[in-house]
Design an enzyme around this catalytic site. Structure first.
Site, PDB file in Angstrom:
ATOM      1  N   ASP A  16      -5.665  -5.643  -2.040  1.00  0.00           N
ATOM      2  CA  ASP A  16      -5.417  -6.231  -3.266  1.00  0.00           C
ATOM      3  C   ASP A  16      -5.214  -4.638  -4.785  1.00  0.00           C
ATOM      4  O   ASP A  16      -4.936  -5.173  -5.717  1.00  0.00           O
ATOM      5  CB  ASP A  16      -7.418  -6.747  -3.839  1.00  0.00           C
ATOM      6  CG  ASP A  16      -7.907  -7.143  -2.639  1.00  0.00           C
ATOM      7  OD1 ASP A  16      -7.169  -8.381  -2.411  1.00  0.00           O
ATOM      8  OD2 ASP A  16      -9.267  -7.332  -2.255  1.00  0.00           O
ATOM      9  N   LYS A  68       1.935  -6.701  10.254  1.00  0.00           N
ATOM     10  CA  LYS A  68       1.723  -7.647  10.438  1.00  0.00           C
ATOM     11  C   LYS A  68       1.836  -8.839  10.118  1.00  0.00           C
ATOM     12  O   LYS A  68       2.109  -9.683  10.448  1.00  0.00           O
ATOM     13  CB  LYS A  68      -0.115  -7.718  10.287  1.00  0.00           C
ATOM     14  CG  LYS A  68      -0.314  -9.043  12.228  1.00  0.00           C
ATOM     15  CD  LYS A  68      -1.622  -8.608  12.114  1.00  0.00           C
ATOM     16  CE  LYS A  68      -2.722  -9.505  13.262  1.00  0.00           C
ATOM     17  NZ  LYS A  68      -3.621  -9.906  13.857  1.00  0.00           N
TER      18      LYS A  68
END
Length: 481
Positions: A266, A200
């Protein structure tokens, strides 16, 4: 894998938006009479490092030597963060406190492994020029101490355009910089060694709607060329990761179960940085990152993955040879020692398992649910003959053991020659010894060794003996061969 990284303790600096991930854990069984909303009965709460802090936690879990540069507020949340960083052994290159700034805190309400709602308390304003200068000053003094720099940008104001540009310029050709980006303007990241947007984010930044292989390729190379990135990685959720070097390469995902994708980006950033700083190439680093992400998305909330967890997860994905799970007495002793050191609960059961049937399957499936690891002792051919007669077994000991290892819930199989598995149980010292419910009231071999004995019901009418009788009755009538 442990061997590959055992000597690695790379020094990695993380610069970015620190925050607290706060979890409220509860149960939801009714709707409020006041409004059409769920009522969650909170049972527990927990606090962990979030944002750039989750990158730090992942790096620590891998075994890296980690430093942090960030800006927080002079508030209770900031003090909690500072205390947690010290407890985790994370070195503060520059942890600057700004008066009036709110330290970011994300609170999530979780019920039955599902996130119900999230509410945030934070400041999104850019940090002051003074804070920028303090970070840059500290970086100039300590740059040579680090093998790699990770920028974790959550768009909360720490990684301003001017600061990022100066960091990249300062580290150019000295220390590699990998970036997890945010926003639609990637010009501030120009010249970075690696950037890791998800699909995205890459679509927004490139202006190209990624809907197929062709549009993915266009978007990746557009970003790489326009902003002079050495490499681009686009994470594609369940489709894996796309790497853009000279060509585009897609590396598939390896996740088996997905409970929560919180913090998966992460983990990917930390895993890539740790691998490359340990001397691995990008393709190998991506494979490692995929495995690490596969572990953490199988957990709820912001999570980390250790090298041991990743190694175990990889083994569960790639049972290349089921022979590896048939163990000798000597090898199973080594395996058990390793498992016990990891705090695993070991379950043991045994049997002939001559013609595998649904009764066996249900029994073993229930046995595995009692602990973490299921070890099955299998009577050797010689042992079966003593117990069942000269015409048994139908299948050889190797065939029976091999078939058992193909079952997802059986972890290891050991063949024993004795009439009872007492010596094997003594060697393993299982937490739980499992036998059939027909042993109720009888003496159970090994019950004096195992911590606990559990009896499991069989399915009526399901046994190897009954199957053999049925075959004889159907095919061995007079005149049939």
């Amino acid at each position: 894998m442990k061997e590959l990284f055992k000597k690695s303790k790379p020094k990695i600096l993380v610069i970015g938006d620190l925050m607290i991930d706060h979890y409220l854990w509860g149960e939801c069984e009714r709707i409020s009479p006041e409004a059409p909303v769920q009522i969650v009965d909170i049972k527990d709460e927990s606090f962990v490092l979030g944002g750039a802090g989750n990158v730090l936690d992942n790096l620590k879990a891998f075994g890296a030597d980690v430093g942090i540069a960030s800006v927080i507020g002079e508030d209770e949340n900031g003090r909690w963060l500072e205390k947690r960083l010290k407890a985790r052994g994370i070195k503060e290159l520059a942890l600057i406190k700004e008066q009036g700034r709110k330290t970011s805190k994300k609170s999530r309400v979780i019920a039955f492994h599902q996130q119900i709602v999230r509410f945030d308390k934070e400041s999104k304003d850019s940090i002051s020029k003074k804070s920028e200068e303090e970070i840059l000053k500290a970086l100039k003094e300590k740059l040579s101490n680090f093998d790699l720099i990770l920028l974790s940008d959550y768009n909360k104001g720490v990684l301003t355009s001017s600061l990022v540009k100066k960091i990249i310029k300062l580290a150019k050709n000295k220390v590699p910089i990998f970036i997890d980006p945010k926003g639609d303007d990637y010009s501030k990241y120009r010249g970075a060694d690696l950037i890791t947007p998800n699909k995205k984010e890459a679509s927004v930044a490139s202006g190209i709607n990624i809907k197929d292989e062709n549009s993915l390729k266009k978007a990746g190379f557009y970003l790489k060329n326009k902003f002079n990135f050495n490499n681009v990685i686009i994470t594609l959720s369940e489709e894996g990761i796309a790497l853009f070097e000279e060509e585009m390469i897609k590396i598939p995902t390896v996740a088996k179960e997905v409970y929560d994708v919180t913090g998966a980006g992460d983990t990917v950033l930390a895993a890539l940085g740790f691998s490359v700083a340990s001397g691995k190439n990008l393709k190998d680093a991506i494979k490692f990152a995929n495995l690490a992400a596969g572990v953490v998305v199988g957990k709820v909330g912001s999570a980390t993955a250790t090298i041991e967890e990743i190694e175990e997860y990889e083994r569960s994905l790639h049972k290349k040879s089921f022979d590896e799970y048939i163990k000798s007495y000597e090898k199973i002793q080594e395996v058990v020692k390793y498992l016990k050191n990891k705090g695993k609960k070991i379950v043991f059961t045994n049997g002939c398992f001559d013609i595998l049937h649904i009764g066996h399957i249900k029994y073993l499936e229930k046995a595995k649910k009692l602990g973490d690891v299921l070890i099955v002792g299998v009577n050797s051919d010689e042992s079966v003959k003593k117990l069942k007669g000269e015409n048994r077994p139908i299948n050889s000991e190797y065939d029976r053991a091999y078939i058992l290892t193909t079952l997802e819930f059986v972890d290891y199989v050991v063949i024993f020659n004795e009439e009872t598995p007492y010596d094997l149980i003594k060697l393993i010292e299982p937490d739980i010894l499992v036998k059939g419910a027909d042993y109720k009231g009888k003496k159970i071999v090994g019950s004096d060794i195992a911590k606990m004995v559990k009896l499991i019901d069989f399915i009526d009418g399901k046994s190897t003996t009954e199957i053999i009788k049925k075959i004889e009755k159907r095919f061995h009538k007079k005149g049939q061969t």
